[in-house]
Design a protein around this motif. Structure first.
Motif, PDB file in Angstrom:
ATOM      1  N   TYR A  72     -10.016   2.661  -2.546  1.00 25.20           N
ATOM      2  CA  TYR A  72      -9.443   2.994  -3.841  1.00 25.20           C
ATOM      3  C   TYR A  72      -9.258   1.727  -4.649  1.00 25.20           C
ATOM      4  N   THR A  74      -1.322  10.896 -10.670  1.00 24.79           N
ATOM      5  CA  THR A  74      -1.383   9.578 -11.296  1.00 24.79           C
ATOM      6  C   THR A  74      -0.219   8.678 -10.910  1.00 24.79           C
ATOM      7  N   PHE A 107      -6.138  -4.188  -7.802  1.00 21.36           N
ATOM      8  CA  PHE A 107      -5.547  -3.982  -6.477  1.00 21.36           C
ATOM      9  C   PHE A 107      -6.440  -2.979  -5.759  1.00 21.36           C
ATOM     10  N   LEU A 116     -10.434   6.768  -6.568  1.00 20.12           N
ATOM     11  CA  LEU A 116     -11.281   6.735  -5.382  1.00 20.12           C
ATOM     12  C   LEU A 116     -12.621   6.123  -5.773  1.00 20.12           C
ATOM     13  N   ILE A 133      -7.285  -0.794  -2.370  1.00 20.47           N
ATOM     14  CA  ILE A 133      -6.583  -0.220  -1.223  1.00 20.47           C
ATOM     15  C   ILE A 133      -7.557   0.608  -0.394  1.00 20.47           C
ATOM     16  N   PHE A 146      -2.739   4.236   4.830  1.00 17.55           N
ATOM     17  CA  PHE A 146      -3.218   3.248   3.885  1.00 17.55           C
ATOM     18  C   PHE A 146      -3.010   1.831   4.385  1.00 17.55           C
ATOM     19  N   PHE A 164     -11.700   5.297   3.240  1.00 21.08           N
ATOM     20  CA  PHE A 164     -11.775   5.467   1.788  1.00 21.08           C
ATOM     21  C   PHE A 164     -11.343   4.172   1.098  1.00 21.08           C
ATOM     22  N   GLN A 200      -6.710   0.479  -7.723  1.00 19.85           N
ATOM     23  CA  GLN A 200      -5.500   0.855  -8.441  1.00 19.85           C
ATOM     24  C   GLN A 200      -5.411   0.063  -9.725  1.00 19.85           C
ATOM     25  N   GLU A 210     -18.308   7.313  -5.714  1.00 16.75           N
ATOM     26  CA  GLU A 210     -17.881   8.223  -6.777  1.00 16.75           C
ATOM     27  C   GLU A 210     -18.656   7.899  -8.058  1.00 16.75           C
ATOM     28  N   PHE A 252       3.505   9.218  -5.311  1.00 13.56           N
ATOM     29  CA  PHE A 252       2.244   9.922  -5.549  1.00 13.56           C
ATOM     30  C   PHE A 252       2.251  11.270  -4.844  1.00 13.56           C
ATOM     31  N   GLY A 299      -3.180  -3.106   0.939  1.00 13.89           N
ATOM     32  CA  GLY A 299      -3.763  -3.425  -0.354  1.00 13.89           C
ATOM     33  C   GLY A 299      -4.171  -4.881  -0.446  1.00 13.89           C
ATOM     34  N   GLN A 303      -0.425   2.184 -12.296  1.00 10.22           N
ATOM     35  CA  GLN A 303      -0.485   2.734 -10.944  1.00 10.22           C
ATOM     36  C   GLN A 303      -1.538   3.776 -10.633  1.00 10.22           C
ATOM     37  N   SER A 304      -2.384   4.130 -11.561  1.00 12.44           N
ATOM     38  CA  SER A 304      -3.381   5.164 -11.286  1.00 12.44           C
ATOM     39  C   SER A 304      -4.334   4.746 -10.166  1.00 12.44           C
ATOM     40  N   LEU A 305      -4.540   5.639  -9.206  1.00 15.29           N
ATOM     41  CA  LEU A 305      -5.439   5.390  -8.076  1.00 15.29           C
ATOM     42  C   LEU A 305      -6.794   6.013  -8.358  1.00 15.29           C
ATOM     43  N   GLY A 356       0.824  -1.191   0.000  1.00 16.18           N
ATOM     44  CA  GLY A 356       0.000   0.000   0.000  1.00 16.18           C
ATOM     45  C   GLY A 356       0.866   1.251   0.000  1.00 16.18           C
ATOM     46  N   LEU A 357       0.228   2.382   0.144  1.00 14.66           N
ATOM     47  CA  LEU A 357       0.955   3.649   0.121  1.00 14.66           C
ATOM     48  C   LEU A 357       1.412   4.039   1.520  1.00 14.66           C
TER      49      LEU A 357
END
Lengths: 111, 115
Positions: free
Chosen positions: B36, A103, B91, B46, B93, B106, B34, B38, B59, A89, B109, B42-44, A43-44
Motif C-alpha cells: 500500500y 479513507t 509512506f 493498494l 506499507i 501490517f 500486499f 499512504q 492495481e 480505518f 511502514g 491518511q488515505s491508503l 503501520g496499521l
C-alpha cells in the motif's frame, strides 16, 4: 462492487468523551468487517473484527457491531483517552483475500 | 498475533536512484502480500498484490516498471522504487495474511523521502 465509506475527520474530543466513528459498506455476499488503528508513524494494527451479521467486536474499550440491515459497522467507545489519538480505518474482507479500506478518520483526544 | 516486519523504516535518497523496501512475515508463511501507499490525509491505496513465485498483480494506474515487486520466498516480498522522483515520496506499507479468519497484518511502514 465492494467499498467502505467512513465518516470524514478530523475528529477532536475531550478526554472521557463518547466516540462514534461511522462506517458503512457495500458488498456482495457476506464479508468480514474490521477496524484497524494507526498510531503516528506506525503501520496499521487490528483493533477489532466481526465475521458475521450481529457479531460484536470489542477490544480496549472499543466496540463495533456488524449490522447487515443497515450495512454498517460503527466504532464506539464510551470514554476516550489521550492515548486513543490515532487514525482509524474501517475495512471489509471478502473472498479472494482482497481487503477494502475506508479513507481513515483521524481522532485527536485532548486532555 | 502474527508479525510482519518492514525494513527500512525510513530512507532518504537522491532523485534518480532506486530504493528497495523489504517486507517479511516473521512467524508465518505468506503466499500473498500486499503493498500500500499512504498519501497525506491518511488515505491508503493498494498498489499491488505480491504472489510468491509468480508475477505481482498491479492495481490500475500503478506503474509496474517503476514499482518492482518480487516475492521470492514465502516470508519475503520486496518493493523496489526505481528511478525515484520527489513525487514518489510517501509512506509505503506492506501487509500479509496467514490465511486464518481473513485477518491482515501490517508492517510498520517505510517512509521514503526523495530529494
Amino acid at each position: 462492487g465492494n467499498s467502505v465509506t467512513q465518516m470524514e475527520g478530523p475528529v477532536t474530543l475531550s478526554e472521557e468523551a463518547f466516540l462514534t466513528i461511522n462506517c458503512t459498506y457495500t458488498a456482495t455476499g457476506y464479508p468480514s468487517l474490521f477496524w484497524y488503528v494507526q498510531y503516528p508513524g506506525e503501520g496499521l494494527q487490528l483493533l477489532l473484527k466481526a465475521t458475521k451479521a450481529d457479531d460484536k467486536g470489542s477490544n480496549k474499550g472499543f466496540e463495533a457491531t456488524y449490522r447487515k440491515e443497515t450495512t454498517s459497522f460503527h466504532l464506539e467507545k464510551g470514554s476516550v483517552q489521550v492515548s486513543d489519538s490515532a487514525v482509524y480505518f474501517c475495512a471489509l474482507h471478502h473472498t479472494g483475500n482482497q481487503f477494502y479500506f475506508g479513507t481513515g478518520t483521524s481522532l485527536t483526544v485532548i486532555p | 498475533g502474527a508479525v510482519v516486519s518492514q525494513h527500512p523504516s525510513r530512507v532518504i535518497c537522491k532523485s534518480g536512484t532506486s530504493v528497495k523496501i523489504e517486507c517479511r512475515s516473521l512467524d508465518f508463511q505468506a503466499t500473498t502480500m500486499f503493498w500500500y501507499r499512504q498519501f497525506p490525509k491518511q488515505s491508503l491505496m493498494l498498489m499491488a498484490t505480491s504472489n510468491e513465485g509468480s508475477k505481482a498483480t498491479y492495481e490500475q494506474g500503478v506503474e509496474k516498471d517503476k514499482f518492482l515487486i518480487n516475492h521470492a520466498s514465502l516470508t519475503l516480498s520486496t518493493l523496489t522504487v526505481t528511478s525515484a522522483h520527489p513525487e514518489d515520496s510517501s509512506f509505503y506499507i506492506c501487509s500479509a495474511s496467514p490465511g486464518t479468519a481473513g485477518e491482515l497484518f501490517f508492517g510498520e511502514g517505510s517512509r521514503l523521502t526523495v530529494l
